[in-house]
Enzyme design. Sequence first.
Site, short mmCIF file in Angstrom:
data_model
loop_
_atom_site.label_atom_id
_atom_site.label_comp_id
_atom_site.label_asym_id
_atom_site.label_seq_id
_atom_site.Cartn_x
_atom_site.Cartn_y
_atom_site.Cartn_z
N TRP A 158 0.80 -1.23 0.00
CA TRP A 158 0.00 0.00 0.00
C TRP A 158 0.83 1.28 0.00
O TRP A 158 0.32 2.36 -0.18
CB TRP A 158 -0.92 0.02 1.24
CG TRP A 158 -0.16 -0.28 2.50
CD1 TRP A 158 -0.04 -1.50 3.11
CD2 TRP A 158 0.64 0.63 3.28
NE1 TRP A 158 0.79 -1.40 4.21
CE2 TRP A 158 1.21 -0.11 4.34
CE3 TRP A 158 0.92 2.00 3.19
CZ2 TRP A 158 2.05 0.46 5.29
CZ3 TRP A 158 1.76 2.57 4.13
CH2 TRP A 158 2.31 1.81 5.16
N ASN A 159 2.16 1.18 0.25
CA ASN A 159 2.90 2.44 0.44
C ASN A 159 3.25 3.15 -0.86
O ASN A 159 3.34 4.38 -0.89
CB ASN A 159 4.14 2.23 1.34
CG ASN A 159 5.11 1.22 0.79
OD1 ASN A 159 4.79 0.48 -0.13
ND2 ASN A 159 6.30 1.20 1.34
N LYS A 182 -2.25 -8.33 -7.92
CA LYS A 182 -3.09 -8.13 -6.74
C LYS A 182 -2.56 -6.95 -5.93
O LYS A 182 -1.55 -7.06 -5.24
CB LYS A 182 -3.11 -9.37 -5.84
CG LYS A 182 -4.18 -9.24 -4.77
CD LYS A 182 -3.82 -9.92 -3.46
CE LYS A 182 -3.09 -9.06 -2.50
NZ LYS A 182 -3.83 -7.94 -1.92
N GLY A 235 6.60 -6.31 -0.42
CA GLY A 235 5.85 -6.25 0.84
C GLY A 235 6.72 -6.72 1.98
O GLY A 235 7.95 -6.63 1.92
N CYS A 291 10.17 1.51 2.22
CA CYS A 291 11.05 0.39 2.59
C CYS A 291 12.50 0.83 2.66
O CYS A 291 13.30 0.17 3.32
CB CYS A 291 10.88 -0.74 1.60
SG CYS A 291 11.14 -0.18 -0.08
N GLU A 388 11.71 -2.38 11.68
CA GLU A 388 11.32 -1.32 10.76
C GLU A 388 10.19 -0.51 11.41
O GLU A 388 9.14 -1.07 11.72
CB GLU A 388 10.80 -2.04 9.50
CG GLU A 388 10.80 -1.27 8.24
CD GLU A 388 10.25 -2.11 7.09
OE1 GLU A 388 9.63 -3.17 7.30
OE2 GLU A 388 10.43 -1.66 5.95
P1 NAP Z 1 2.38 -7.00 3.48
O1 NAP Z 1 1.48 -7.13 4.63
O2 NAP Z 1 3.39 -8.05 3.25
O3 NAP Z 1 1.45 -6.85 2.21
C1 NAP Z 1 1.97 -6.73 0.91
C2 NAP Z 1 1.00 -7.36 -0.07
O4 NAP Z 1 0.89 -8.74 0.21
C3 NAP Z 1 -0.41 -6.79 0.03
O5 NAP Z 1 -0.98 -6.77 -1.26
C4 NAP Z 1 -1.11 -7.81 0.90
O6 NAP Z 1 -2.50 -7.84 0.70
C5 NAP Z 1 -0.48 -9.07 0.38
N1 NAP Z 1 -0.58 -10.21 1.29
C6 NAP Z 1 -0.68 -10.23 2.64
N2 NAP Z 1 -0.73 -11.50 3.09
C7 NAP Z 1 -0.64 -12.30 2.00
C8 NAP Z 1 -0.64 -13.72 1.80
N3 NAP Z 1 -0.73 -14.58 2.81
N4 NAP Z 1 -0.55 -14.19 0.53
C9 NAP Z 1 -0.48 -13.34 -0.51
N5 NAP Z 1 -0.47 -11.99 -0.39
C10 NAP Z 1 -0.54 -11.48 0.85
O7 NAP Z 1 3.21 -5.63 3.51
P2 NAP Z 1 2.62 -4.16 3.68
O8 NAP Z 1 2.36 -3.95 5.12
O9 NAP Z 1 1.52 -3.92 2.71
O10 NAP Z 1 3.86 -3.30 3.18
C11 NAP Z 1 4.86 -2.88 4.01
C12 NAP Z 1 6.10 -3.75 3.85
O11 NAP Z 1 6.51 -3.76 2.49
C13 NAP Z 1 7.27 -3.21 4.61
O12 NAP Z 1 7.96 -4.24 5.25
C14 NAP Z 1 8.13 -2.57 3.53
O13 NAP Z 1 9.49 -2.47 3.86
C15 NAP Z 1 7.89 -3.48 2.39
N6 NAP Z 1 8.19 -2.81 1.14
C16 NAP Z 1 9.29 -3.21 0.46
C17 NAP Z 1 9.63 -2.57 -0.73
C18 NAP Z 1 10.84 -3.00 -1.49
O14 NAP Z 1 10.96 -2.63 -2.65
N7 NAP Z 1 11.75 -3.77 -0.91
C19 NAP Z 1 8.83 -1.53 -1.22
C20 NAP Z 1 7.71 -1.16 -0.49
C21 NAP Z 1 7.40 -1.83 0.69
P3 NAP Z 1 -3.52 -6.96 1.60
O15 NAP Z 1 -2.85 -5.64 1.82
O16 NAP Z 1 -4.70 -6.89 0.72
O17 NAP Z 1 -3.69 -7.72 2.86
#
Ligand code: NAP
Length: 485
Positions: A158-159, A182, A235, A291, A388
Site C-alpha cells: 500500500w505504500n 493483486k 511487501g 522500505c 522497521e
Molecule cells: P504485506 O502485509 O506483506 O502486504 C503486501 C501485499 O501482500 C499486500 O498486497 C497484501 O495484501 C499481500 N498479502 C498479505 N498476506 C498475503 C498472503 N498470505 N498471501 C499473498 N499476499 C498477501 O506488507 P505491507 O504492510 O503492505 O507493506 C509494508 C512492507 O513492504 C514493509 O515491510 C516494507 O518495507 C515493504 N516494502 C518493500 C519494498 C521494497 O521494494 N523492498 C517496497 C515497499 C514496501 P492486503 O494488503 O490486501 O492484505
Amino acid sequence: MLDLTRALTFRREANFIDGQWVGASGSRTMEVTNPATGDIIGTIPVAGKAETEAAIAAAHKAFPAWAGLLAQERATKLNAMAQLIRDNVEALAELLTLEQGKPLAEARGEVLSGAAYVQWFAEEARRVYGDVIPSPFPGRRLLVTKEPVGVVGAITPWNFPFSMLARKVGAALAAGCTVVAKPSEFTPYSGLAWGVLAEKAGIPAGVVNIVTGDAPAIGEAMTGSDVVRKITFTGSTRVGKLLAEASARTMKRFSMELGGNAPFIVFDDADLDAAVEGAMMAKYRNSGQTCICTNRFYVQQGIYEAFAAKLAEKVKTLKVGSGFEAGSLQGPLINDAALAKVETLVGDATAKGGKVVAGGKLHALGGTFYEPTLITGGRQDMRIAREEVFGPVAVLFPFETEAQAIEMANATEFGLAAYFYSKDLARAFRVSAALKYGMVGINAGIITTEVAPFGGVKDSGVGREGSKYGLDDYLDVKYLSIGGL
Ligand code: NAP
C-alpha cells in the site's frame, strides 16, 4: 470541499479479468477508506481462488500472442501507456492521495516515476539480446536466446501502490509476459487504475488482469498454479517468505522486494547541511512509510550535537495535514495498526533512555496523524534499532569509530538500502564495500530511479527492479546447440 471528479474517473470498483470489469462471485465486497478522514471512498470485490484462477486462465490464453509480438510492437503499446500516465498525472495522483494519504506533490512524483519505469522498459524491450558462444566442438554453433518466463503473479503493498506495479507490469509486458496482479486492500484503486490504462493503451484482453480481496486465497491460487511461472512480490519479509516457500512447490521463479532497516551514517567529516537535507529526504518522505526509509541514524561524536540540533530544527518545520492541503508535507499513517506500531517503538525507545527532541506523540489532528519525531541517545538494545518503524520517527545513535558504525549498521537481518555522508573519498569506497546492502546512497538521500537496480540482500529479498537487470528477472535463458554445420 474537495473536488474528486477527476480522480474518480480512474476509480474502478470491480476486478479486471480478460479485458472485462467484473465483480467477485457472490458479489462479495469490502470497503476502502481515506486514511486522512476515515471516510469510505468506495468498495472493491473480495475475490479469492475462483476469480484468481479465471484471471490466470485469461493470462495464459493471452500469452502466446503477446509474447509473439515484435519487441517494437510491445514497446509502442508501453510507450502509449507511459504517455497516458503523464497525460493523467493529476487524476492518478489525486486518487493515490485519496486512498494512501501522502501529500499530493509526492503522489504526483510517484505517478510520474511509474510512467518513467514503463517508458524505460519499453526502451529495454528492444534490447533483449542473446549471445553467441565460441564453440568447443567442430561444426557446431552455440547460441543463447532469452524468452519471456510466461504468466506472472504480481503482489504489491500500500505504500507505493502505483509505482510498485509500474515496475512489475512494465518489466513483465516488455519481456513478453502476461500478468495477474493483486494490489493491497488498503490502496486498491491505484492498482486497478492499471486496468484502465491497459484498456486505453490498447493492450489486448488478458495481458493485464487485476484481482482484489482475500490476500491468502489469491496468493495460494497464484503460487499453486502450474501456469504461473513467476511470482513478483513487494511487501513484508514475513509474507515474502510464505510466498517463496509456496512457490517452491511448482519451482517458480520469484523476485522479492521485502522489508528494510536502513542505516544512515554521518561521519565527522560530512557536509553538515547536506547530511541534514539528505536525512530529511531519507526519513520523512511518505511519513516514513517507505522500505528504504532510514530507520537508524549513526552519528559520529564530533558532529553529533550539531547534527541533532539542525535536524530537530528542520523536523519541527514539517507541516502535518491531509495530503490535499496546500503545503502539507506529512500525511496520516495508513491505519491504526501502523500507528500502534510507531507508538510502541517510541515508547520502548524512551523507556530505554531515548530523549525526544521533536514530536513524540499523536498529532493534534488525531486519527492516524503522528508528529514528525526525533529521538536522541539511541541504543542498540532498543527495538527500533532492529525493527522497521514505518513511521516518521528518527533515532540518533552516537558512535566513535568507522568500524563501530559499520558493525552497528550491519547488525540486522535486513539489507535493502544504506546511506552515509562523508567527504573522504577513500572512506566512501571502504564503507560502501563493507555495508551488506543492495543499495548505498553516498552523500545522497534519494536513490530510486528507473535506470538503476532496486533491490536488497539477506531478508530484504532477491531480484532487482528497474535498470537492465530488472528485465532479466522476467526472462528465461535458452541455450541452442546447433550441430551438423
Ligand atoms: P504485506 O502485509 O506483506 O502486504 C503486501 C501485499 O501482500 C499486500 O498486497 C497484501 O495484501 C499481500 N498479502 C498479505 N498476506 C498475503 C498472503 N498470505 N498471501 C499473498 N499476499 C498477501 O506488507 P505491507 O504492510 O503492505 O507493506 C509494508 C512492507 O513492504 C514493509 O515491510 C516494507 O518495507 C515493504 N516494502 C518493500 C519494498 C521494497 O521494494 N523492498 C517496497 C515497499 C514496501 P492486503 O494488503 O490486501 O492484505
